[in-house]
Design a protein around this motif. Structure first.
Motif, mmCIF file in Angstrom:
data_model
loop_
_atom_site.group_PDB
_atom_site.id
_atom_site.type_symbol
_atom_site.label_atom_id
_atom_site.label_comp_id
_atom_site.label_asym_id
_atom_site.label_seq_id
_atom_site.Cartn_x
_atom_site.Cartn_y
_atom_site.Cartn_z
ATOM 1 N N ASN A 188 -12.758 5.088 5.621
ATOM 2 C CA ASN A 188 -14.095 5.668 5.814
ATOM 3 C C ASN A 188 -14.563 6.194 4.463
ATOM 4 O O ASN A 188 -14.759 7.387 4.280
ATOM 5 C CB ASN A 188 -14.047 6.793 6.855
ATOM 6 N N LEU A 189 -14.691 5.277 3.506
ATOM 7 C CA LEU A 189 -15.053 5.643 2.139
ATOM 8 C C LEU A 189 -16.524 6.028 2.081
ATOM 9 O O LEU A 189 -17.403 5.186 2.267
ATOM 10 C CB LEU A 189 -14.764 4.474 1.192
ATOM 11 N N LEU A 198 -15.194 10.541 -9.266
ATOM 12 C CA LEU A 198 -15.165 9.201 -9.834
ATOM 13 C C LEU A 198 -13.769 8.747 -10.269
ATOM 14 O O LEU A 198 -13.401 7.591 -10.057
ATOM 15 C CB LEU A 198 -16.139 9.113 -11.005
ATOM 16 N N PRO A 199 -12.938 9.612 -10.890
ATOM 17 C CA PRO A 199 -11.599 9.152 -11.288
ATOM 18 C C PRO A 199 -10.777 8.633 -10.108
ATOM 19 O O PRO A 199 -10.058 7.638 -10.236
ATOM 20 C CB PRO A 199 -10.960 10.408 -11.897
ATOM 21 N N ALA A 200 -10.884 9.301 -8.950
ATOM 22 C CA ALA A 200 -10.138 8.838 -7.773
ATOM 23 C C ALA A 200 -10.666 7.495 -7.301
ATOM 24 O O ALA A 200 -9.895 6.615 -6.887
ATOM 25 C CB ALA A 200 -10.233 9.869 -6.648
ATOM 26 N N PHE A 201 -11.975 7.300 -7.366
ATOM 27 C CA PHE A 201 -12.540 6.011 -6.965
ATOM 28 C C PHE A 201 -12.052 4.900 -7.892
ATOM 29 O O PHE A 201 -11.723 3.795 -7.447
ATOM 30 C CB PHE A 201 -14.066 6.063 -6.961
ATOM 31 N N PHE A 317 -23.211 4.356 -11.555
ATOM 32 C CA PHE A 317 -21.752 4.337 -11.608
ATOM 33 C C PHE A 317 -21.263 3.856 -12.969
ATOM 34 O O PHE A 317 -20.364 4.447 -13.577
ATOM 35 C CB PHE A 317 -21.212 3.428 -10.502
ATOM 36 N N ASP A 318 -21.864 2.784 -13.495
ATOM 37 C CA ASP A 318 -21.423 2.235 -14.778
ATOM 38 C C ASP A 318 -21.601 3.240 -15.909
ATOM 39 O O ASP A 318 -20.721 3.389 -16.768
ATOM 40 C CB ASP A 318 -22.195 0.946 -15.098
#
Length: 329
Positions: A188-189, A198-201, A317-318
């Protein structure tokens, strides 16, 4: 097993469109389970017909039906109408175990292993991890549980005004009783959580199996150019990762749009798809949106503090990833 099913809910034509894409994503990843769609009375006949082509069963649920156990409770809490509608999933007693999925979710790989879990299994909510997110959960249909939920809902209401508050109050020991009922976040992202951590993603995102398009703006609120393979619109209000948004629209345009055209015929309907004159290779898909006027650093800071980051522009994101890589180096 024949009596195990995936369940979703659509109360409007827009959410029915989401349910169509969800159903197709489950089929495309070769689920062995049946699919059931609960629909509200406001879903149009053409949309119902499309859902019948994708789902094994489409069942109408109406909380205003006087024969419904929720009717009397509705008299006290009319504000929880949609919540009562979702609770109808516990009345699917023809089935032994179900996985409920919101219509704004998208399946990225086979998730039949969820049926090995017990009620109530769900993933933590990114906003408050001691609460589960009710967009994906494993449950066992039971008229007794349904009755208790309706009573709890009508007497105690919902601390967040929706089904998630009700279910977390009812299954109040989820956070502490049994760790096996904690689904990994990859089931359930949340599209919002991608940017908040962001680091975890970057570390775990490639394992994601279900993406959940939380927030006010949904994939169907955008438009998609089928020729250039680009998604357009809503550049400042979106919290979703561009690649997942493109996957949603690619699946809609390739597998759902034709079914809608068959059922709607000459009736007007808005698909969100347009035909462009520029071809872009699928491997080069990108988001496009109208250019925005430059924003001062102070304005950007205020936007971030208000939760209004430009996720499709400067705060994409980039760009965040590049900034993070630069900082870490």
């Amino acid at each position: 097993m024949a009596d195990q099913v995936f369940v979703t809910l659509a109360t409007t034509d827009k959410y029915a469109k989401g349910a169509m894409v969800l159903g197709k994503s489950l089929r495309n990843h070769n689920t062995s389970k049946k699919l059931v769609a609960l629909i509200g009375p406001h879903v149009s006949e053409p949309s119902r017909a499309v859902l019948h082509k994708i789902y094994d069963e489409v069942r109408l649920v109406d909380v205003l039906d006087s024969r419904d156990a929720a009717h009397l409770a509705m008299m006290k809490r009319p504000d929880l109408g949609v919540t009562f509608t979702k609770l109808h999933c516990w009345t699917l007693t023809d089935y032994s175990k179900c996985v409920f999925m919101d219509a704004d979710t998208l399946v990225l790989s086979n998730i039949d292993e969820l049926f090995e879990r017990e009620e109530l299994s769900a993933a933590p909510d990114p906003g408050w991890p001691d609460c589960f997110n009710s967009g994906v959960f494993v449950f066992r249909p039971s008229n007794e549980t349904y009755g208790k939920l309706i009573t709890a809902c009508s007497e105690g209401g919902s601390f967040d005004g929706g089904d998630q508050g009700v279910l977390n109050s009812f299954f109040s020991d989820w956070a502490t009783a049994d760790i096996s009922k904690h689904l990994p976040f990859i089931y359930n992202l949340s599209s919002i959580a991608i940017y908040t951590y962001l680091p975890a993603f970057k570390q775990y995102g490639h394992d994601a199996k279900v993406v959940h398009f939380l927030g006010k703006v949904k994939p169907w609120d955008y438009s998609f150019d089928t020729a250039s393979k680009t998604v357009k619109g809503q550049s400042h209000d979106a919290d979703m990762h561009p690649n997942y948004l493109l996957q949603w629209w690619e699946l809609f345009s390739s597998s759902v749009l034709a079914l809608m055209k068959e059922e709607y015929g000459d009736q007007p309907f808005y698909s969100g798809c347009t035909e462009g004159d520029i071809h872009v290779d699928v491997g080069q898909m990108h988001l496009s949106h109208p250019p925005s006027p430059p924003m001062s650093s102070q304005e950007r800071k205020q936007k971030w503090e208000q939760g209004q980051a430009d996720y499709m522009g400067m705060d994409s994101f980039d760009n965040i990833e590049k900034k993070l890589d630069s900082f870490l180096k």
